[in-house]
Design a protein around this motif. Structure first.
Motif, short mmCIF file in Angstrom:
data_model
loop_
_atom_site.label_atom_id
_atom_site.label_comp_id
_atom_site.label_asym_id
_atom_site.label_seq_id
_atom_site.Cartn_x
_atom_site.Cartn_y
_atom_site.Cartn_z
N LYS A 228 0.84 -1.21 0.00
CA LYS A 228 0.00 0.00 0.00
C LYS A 228 0.87 1.25 0.00
CE LYS A 228 -4.29 -1.40 2.31
NZ LYS A 228 -4.78 -1.63 3.68
N ASP A 229 1.93 1.23 0.82
CA ASP A 229 2.83 2.39 0.89
C ASP A 229 3.53 2.63 -0.44
OD1 ASP A 229 2.13 2.76 3.51
OD2 ASP A 229 3.88 1.73 4.35
N ARG A 230 3.67 1.59 -1.26
CA ARG A 230 4.30 1.72 -2.58
C ARG A 230 3.27 2.10 -3.66
NH1 ARG A 230 8.78 -0.80 -4.33
NH2 ARG A 230 7.70 -1.72 -6.13
N GLY A 231 2.00 2.17 -3.26
CA GLY A 231 0.96 2.45 -4.24
C GLY A 231 0.64 1.25 -5.11
N GLN A 232 0.87 0.05 -4.56
CA GLN A 232 0.63 -1.18 -5.32
C GLN A 232 -0.27 -2.11 -4.53
OE1 GLN A 232 4.77 -2.52 -6.07
NE2 GLN A 232 4.37 -2.22 -8.25
N SER A 233 -0.92 -3.02 -5.24
CA SER A 233 -1.61 -4.13 -4.56
C SER A 233 -0.53 -5.12 -4.11
CB SER A 233 -2.59 -4.82 -5.50
OG SER A 233 -1.89 -5.49 -6.54
N LEU A 234 -0.91 -6.03 -3.22
CA LEU A 234 0.04 -7.05 -2.76
C LEU A 234 0.53 -7.89 -3.94
CD1 LEU A 234 1.54 -8.68 -0.62
CD2 LEU A 234 -0.60 -9.89 -0.12
N ALA A 235 -0.37 -8.23 -4.85
CA ALA A 235 0.03 -9.02 -6.03
C ALA A 235 1.05 -8.26 -6.87
CB ALA A 235 -1.19 -9.38 -6.87
N GLN A 236 0.80 -6.98 -7.09
CA GLN A 236 1.72 -6.17 -7.91
C GLN A 236 3.09 -6.07 -7.27
OE1 GLN A 236 -0.76 -2.69 -8.14
NE2 GLN A 236 -1.56 -3.23 -10.17
N MET A 237 3.13 -5.83 -5.95
CA MET A 237 4.43 -5.75 -5.28
C MET A 237 5.14 -7.09 -5.33
SD MET A 237 5.50 -4.75 -1.36
CE MET A 237 5.09 -6.34 -0.62
N SER A 238 4.39 -8.19 -5.16
CA SER A 238 5.01 -9.52 -5.16
C SER A 238 5.64 -9.84 -6.51
CB SER A 238 3.96 -10.58 -4.81
OG SER A 238 3.40 -10.31 -3.53
N LEU A 239 4.98 -9.45 -7.60
CA LEU A 239 5.54 -9.66 -8.94
C LEU A 239 6.76 -8.76 -9.16
CD1 LEU A 239 2.21 -9.86 -10.98
CD2 LEU A 239 3.82 -11.73 -10.59
N ALA A 240 6.65 -7.51 -8.74
CA ALA A 240 7.78 -6.59 -8.89
C ALA A 240 8.99 -7.11 -8.11
CB ALA A 240 7.38 -5.19 -8.39
N TRP A 241 8.73 -7.67 -6.92
CA TRP A 241 9.82 -8.19 -6.09
C TRP A 241 10.53 -9.36 -6.78
CZ3 TRP A 241 11.02 -12.85 -3.85
CH2 TRP A 241 12.02 -12.84 -2.85
N VAL A 242 9.76 -10.26 -7.39
CA VAL A 242 10.36 -11.41 -8.10
C VAL A 242 11.25 -10.90 -9.25
CG1 VAL A 242 9.76 -13.27 -9.72
CG2 VAL A 242 8.71 -13.20 -7.47
N LEU A 243 10.81 -9.83 -9.90
CA LEU A 243 11.54 -9.30 -11.07
C LEU A 243 12.65 -8.31 -10.69
CD1 LEU A 243 8.40 -8.70 -13.31
CD2 LEU A 243 10.21 -10.38 -13.77
N ARG A 244 12.77 -8.00 -9.39
CA ARG A 244 13.71 -6.96 -8.97
C ARG A 244 15.15 -7.33 -9.36
NH1 ARG A 244 13.73 -10.73 -5.48
NH2 ARG A 244 15.40 -11.08 -3.97
N GLY A 245 15.91 -6.35 -9.73
CA GLY A 245 17.33 -6.59 -10.01
C GLY A 245 17.62 -7.34 -11.29
N GLY A 246 16.59 -7.76 -12.00
CA GLY A 246 16.79 -8.36 -13.32
C GLY A 246 17.33 -9.78 -13.36
N ARG A 247 17.33 -10.48 -12.23
CA ARG A 247 17.88 -11.85 -12.26
C ARG A 247 16.86 -12.87 -12.77
NH1 ARG A 247 21.64 -13.53 -7.32
NH2 ARG A 247 22.66 -14.75 -8.96
N ILE A 248 15.58 -12.56 -12.66
CA ILE A 248 14.52 -13.42 -13.19
C ILE A 248 14.03 -12.78 -14.50
CG2 ILE A 248 12.19 -14.34 -12.79
CD1 ILE A 248 14.19 -15.66 -10.95
#
Length: 330
Positions: A272-292
Motif C-alpha cells: 500500500k505504501d508503494r501504491g501497489q496491490s500485494l500481487a503487484q508488489m510480489s511480482l515486482a519483487w520477483v523481477l527486482r534486479g533483473g535476475r529473473i
C-alpha cells in the motif's frame, strides 16, 4: 470481423533478454496451468488469452498434463491457434513440458526419451502446431540418466519440433550438469522454470548463480504463491478460495497458518505504501534486479491479468523497502 490484436500491444510491455540467447520474454507471461481446461469456461479462457496478447504478453506456458482433464488446456489453446491466434503464430512464444504423469505404463511420465518424444508429438497435435518454441523437462528423473533426458531435448530441437530446450524445478547441481550436457550436444539450454516467490526463495540458494554464470534465463512460476500473495487472503481464508477447497492438491488450508496470514497482512501494508496491490508488489519483487527473466502468472479472469501487468509500473525497491519485506517474513 474476427479477433484483431491491439496495434499498441508492444508499446508498454517490458521485454527481457532470456540469458545469452536471441529470445526476449515479456516480464509477465501467462500460464495455462489452471482455468483453461476442459472443465472451465472456454469463452472466459479465450477472453483472458486475447487480453493478455493485447497487453503485450506474447508468451504462453503450457504442459502436457494441464487441464483438467490432462491435455485439455493444450486442446483449448489449439482452438485459439486455429482461430484468433492463427495469423500471429510468429509473434508468439509457446512452451510445453513433459515429466509428470500423463498416461499409464512405464513410458507415461518421468524423463525417458520414449516419453518426452511421444509427449511432444501429442502436444503438437493438441495445440495444432508444427513446433513449440520451448520444450521443458518438467522434473528431474532420478532413475533415467540425465544424458538420455537432455539427449531427448537435443533430438527434438534438431527435429524442428522445438526451437529451444528448458528444464523445470531442477536443483542447482542437477541444473549445472544439464547445462553442461546440452552444451556438449550443441543445443544450449535456454531457460529454467523454478517456483519462486516472497514465500519460497529457494532459488537464491545457488540456482540463480548457476543460471547467471551460464547465461541461462529463468521464468518464475507461482510468483503469487497460488494466490496467497493477493488481496484474497489479506483478511483470512475466503470460503471460495483454493486454500479452502479440501480437494485442491496445489494449496490447502494447512498451508495458510495464522503466522502466514500475519505475514501477508504486513506485506500488504508495505505494498500500500508503494501504491501497489500485494500481487503487484510480489511480482515486482520477483523481477527486482533483473535476475529473473519473466514472472509466470495464472489467472481466472481478465481483470487479474490487467492488475498483474500494471505491476510493471513500479519495479524499483529502496533498500529500506527490501529490509521491511525481509523483516515481515522473519
Amino acid at each position: 470481423m474476427g479477433y484483431q490484436a491491439s496495434s499498441a500491444r508492444y508499446d508498454t510491455m517490458k521485454y527481457n533478454r532470456c540469458g545469452k540467447s536471441g529470445v526476449k520474454l515479456p516480464a509477465i507471461s501467462l500460464g495455462l496451468w489452471h482455468n483453461f481446461g476442459g472443465v472451465d469456461n472456454f469463452e472466459n479462457g479465450r477472453a483472458m488469452l486475447r487480453r493478455a496478447f493485447d497487453l503485450g504478453i506474447n508468451h504462453f506456458d503450457l504442459a502436457n498434463n494441464y487441464g483438467p482433464p490432462a491435455g485439455s488446456a493444450e486442446e483449448m489453446f489449439g482452438q485459439m491457434m486455429a482461430g484468433d491466434f492463427a495469423s500471429y503464430r510468429d509473434e508468439l512464444i509457446i512452451s510445453s513440458k513433459a515429466g509428470y504423469y500423463m498416461w499409464p505404463g512405464p513410458y507415461g511420465e518421468w524423463g525417458s526419451k520414449k516419453y518426452l518424444v511421444s509427449s511432444l508429438d501429442q502436444s503438437l497435435k493438441r495445440m495444432k502446431l508444427d513446433y513449440v518454441d520451448v520444450f521443458y523437462s518438467h522434473r528431474f528423473d532420478p532413475e533415467t540418466p540425465l544424458e538420455e533426458t537432455m539427449g531427448a531435448l537435443d533430438l527434438l530441437v534438431r527435429q524442428g519440433k522445438a526451437l529451444y530446450a528448458g528444464i523445470s524445478s531442477y536443483s542447482p547441481e542437477q541444473t549445472a550438469e544439464a547445462i553442461r550436457i546440452l552444451k556438449e550436444l550443441g543445443t544450449p539450454m535456454l531457460i529454467h522454470q523454478p517456483v519462486y516467490s516472497l514465500l519460497n526463495r529457494w532459488v537464491e540458494d545457488g540456482l540463480t548463480d548457476v543460471l547467471d554464470e551460464n547465461g541461462v534465463g529463468s521464468i518464475a512460476f507461482c510468483p503469487l504463491a497460488q494466490g496467497l500473495l493477493t488481496n484474497k487472503y489479506v483478511t483470512g481464508i475466503p470460503s471460495d478460495s483454493r486454500a479452502a477447497n479440501t480437494t485442491s492438491s496445489s494449496l490447502n488450508s494447512k498451508d495458510v497458518t495464522p503466522e502466514k496470514l500475519e505475514q501477508i497482512q504486513q506485506l500488504n501494508d508495505i505494498a500500500k505504501d508503494r501504491g501497489q496491490s500485494l500481487a503487484q508488489m510480489s511480482l515486482a519483487w520477483v523481477l527486482r534486479g533483473g535476475r529473473i527473466t519473466s514472472a509466470l502468472i495464472g489467472a481466472s479472469r481478465v481483470s487479474q491479468i490487467e492488475e498483474n501487468v500494471a505491476a510493471l509500473n513500479n519495479l524499483e525497491f529502496s533498500t529500506e523497502e527490501l529490509a521491511k519485506i525481509d523483516a515481515a517474513l522473519q
